[in-house]
Every structure is written in C-alpha cells, then in structure tokens.
Design a protein around this motif. Sequence first.
Motif, PDB file in Angstrom:
ATOM      1  N   LYS A  11      -5.571 -14.526  -0.443  1.00 12.24           N
ATOM      2  CA  LYS A  11      -4.619 -13.420  -0.443  1.00 12.24           C
ATOM      3  C   LYS A  11      -3.215 -13.830  -0.011  1.00 12.24           C
ATOM      4  N   LYS A  12      -3.064 -14.993   0.627  1.00 14.66           N
ATOM      5  CA  LYS A  12      -1.742 -15.456   1.026  1.00 14.66           C
ATOM      6  C   LYS A  12      -1.032 -16.190  -0.103  1.00 14.66           C
ATOM      7  N   ARG A  13      -1.736 -16.431  -1.174  1.00 15.51           N
ATOM      8  CA  ARG A  13      -1.197 -17.215  -2.278  1.00 15.51           C
ATOM      9  C   ARG A  13      -0.958 -16.317  -3.486  1.00 15.51           C
ATOM     10  N   HIS A  50       7.116 -15.432  -2.988  1.00 20.32           N
ATOM     11  CA  HIS A  50       6.913 -16.808  -3.483  1.00 20.32           C
ATOM     12  C   HIS A  50       7.338 -16.976  -4.947  1.00 20.32           C
ATOM     13  N   GLN A  51       8.196 -16.103  -5.460  1.00 22.17           N
ATOM     14  CA  GLN A  51       8.463 -16.074  -6.912  1.00 22.17           C
ATOM     15  C   GLN A  51       8.896 -17.424  -7.472  1.00 22.17           C
ATOM     16  N   ARG A  64       7.245 -14.219 -16.201  1.00 16.80           N
ATOM     17  CA  ARG A  64       5.789 -14.233 -16.080  1.00 16.80           C
ATOM     18  C   ARG A  64       5.386 -13.420 -14.856  1.00 16.80           C
ATOM     19  N   ALA A  65       4.541 -12.435 -15.065  1.00 11.01           N
ATOM     20  CA  ALA A  65       4.122 -11.545 -13.973  1.00 11.01           C
ATOM     21  C   ALA A  65       3.370 -12.326 -12.899  1.00 11.01           C
ATOM     22  N   ILE A  66       3.495 -11.847 -11.668  1.00  9.56           N
ATOM     23  CA  ILE A  66       2.879 -12.510 -10.517  1.00  9.56           C
ATOM     24  C   ILE A  66       1.941 -11.538  -9.813  1.00  9.56           C
ATOM     25  N   GLY A  67       0.766 -12.057  -9.456  1.00 12.73           N
ATOM     26  CA  GLY A  67      -0.206 -11.267  -8.704  1.00 12.73           C
ATOM     27  C   GLY A  67      -0.787 -12.085  -7.567  1.00 12.73           C
TER      28      GLY A  67
END
Length: 293
Positions: free
Chosen positions: A190-192, A229-230, A181-184
């Motif tokens: 913005k820190k999360r 944070h993956q 699952r892609a992460i953005g």
Amino acid sequence: MKFTINLPADLEEMSVEELLTTEWLVPKKQRHFLRSKRHILRNGNVARFSDVVHADDQITVLFDSEDFAVKPLTFGDEQLGKSLILYEDEHLVIVNKPENMKTHGNDKTEIALQNHIAAACGAPVYVVHRLDFETSGAVLFAKNPFVLPILDQMLRDRKIHRTYQALCAGQFAQNNLTINRAIGTDRHDKKRRVVVSRGGQRAVTHIQVLKHFATETLVQCQLETGRTHQIRVHLSSLDHAILGDPVYRGRKASRLMLHAKHLELRHPFTKENIRITAVSKSFERLMRKIATD
C-alpha cells in the motif's frame, strides 16, 4: 486576525464580491463571515459587497479566531528554518526542503519541515503541497488560514507551477514526451504506487531531456497532476527509474536524484509573478560526479 492589501495598479474595476470570489478565490464560508460581520473595509470604511473597488484601493479584511479551525503546531529549529527560506511575505513562504526530511509530521509530536518553518516565521504555517521524504526542493506554505484555501484552489486550477529535475537510468529516444498513465496503489504494498490500465487516478507528466550521460539522463519534469510518487512511478514504468530510488528499482546512489528546482505562481493578492529556484548541494555534487566518471 487582520489583513490589509493594497490593490495592484492595473486591477480592473469590480465589485467587492467579485474581488473576493473571482479575483481572490476566497471560499464561500469566509465570504459569509466577512459579509455578515461587516468585516471588510475599503480605504478604512466598511464596504458592502456591491461596492466597486478600484486600482490602488486599500482593502482590509478582519477575522475572528472562531472563523478558522486552526490546530496548534509544535515549533522546531528556528535557525534551520531560517536557513531554508527562499521567499517570504505576509501571506506565503517558499522554502528549500532538504532530502530525507518529511514535509509535515504524522502527529503533533513529530518534528518536520513545517515545524522548522513555523519556528522561523514565529507562527504556525500551513501545508499547500508536499514533497516525498526523499525528495528535495521548493515547497510552498501558507502563513495564515485566510490564504490557505486560496492557494489550495490555485494548485487545483494549475496556477502554481512546479518544475523538477531527475537523474534517471538509460537514454531517451526523444527529447520531449508526455507520460499520460493512470496511477493506483500496488495491491501487494500500500505504500507503493503503480501504473494501472483500469481505474486509478489520472496522472500526466511532461518530460524534457536536459543532458545525456554515458548511462544516465538528466530530465526536467513538469506536473500536470500531483499524484503520490508520480514522477518516480512514471519514469520507472518506462524503465528509466530515478537513481537512488529503492522503491521503484532505481540504481543505487547516495540520495534520491529528484529535486523540485522551480516553483512559480502569480501572487493571489499583489498579482506579482513569483519564480523561485531551489538549489540542492547534494544533487549538484552527485551530478558533477556522474559527469566526470
């Protein structure tokens, strides 16, 4: 700067250029310096890039200080650094990062893990990969600027393997799964990071259940990609937030229950298989408490 490397006994015959380019993954810029300055020796003699190297040959590479852009680094606590080292040789050092410590500082005045390891090694070390502030476990540093881009390329090519353990909420329906699952970036913070359906960075985590508890599960996580944070984001997205993770709605605990347990790679020069296990006393202590509750 001078490095002497004894080629392994099982190395196939190849040219000096093939050794530098294919076997050692030396970047083009450094290869240019070695060629133009005639700074590579085979068994003590200046070598041409077309020369053939053999198993057990001794290869020496020389670099001038201006061949690398090296930033100064403030040293930290030498004794602390020495206590954290798990493996060290001329080119790399693997250490056991405590939880709640930065891998590297944001500026030259901030003291972090990198500074303590530099003090222990008596010279600057260079970050190959990092762990979150709250995460403990095995971290790899380069001990010189020659090997740094080589290790960077190995990381990109997935030739450095990192295995994590995480204690997370709930029970899993299956013992093995892959989260793709892609992460953005969270547009509200913005820190999360968040799982996104469009855009974002590809992120793949392989999960194996190690042990079930009453309301928690201990899992092993292997990263195919290395996004910020993956593991924390992926597990939280399945309602299995890691204990002690306030950013991703994890149940309260004395620490973030995420630990980089194993780090494995084949040494870029000696071809030795290196597999290091890092142990966290605080992680193990909380695990025992969960098991007996």
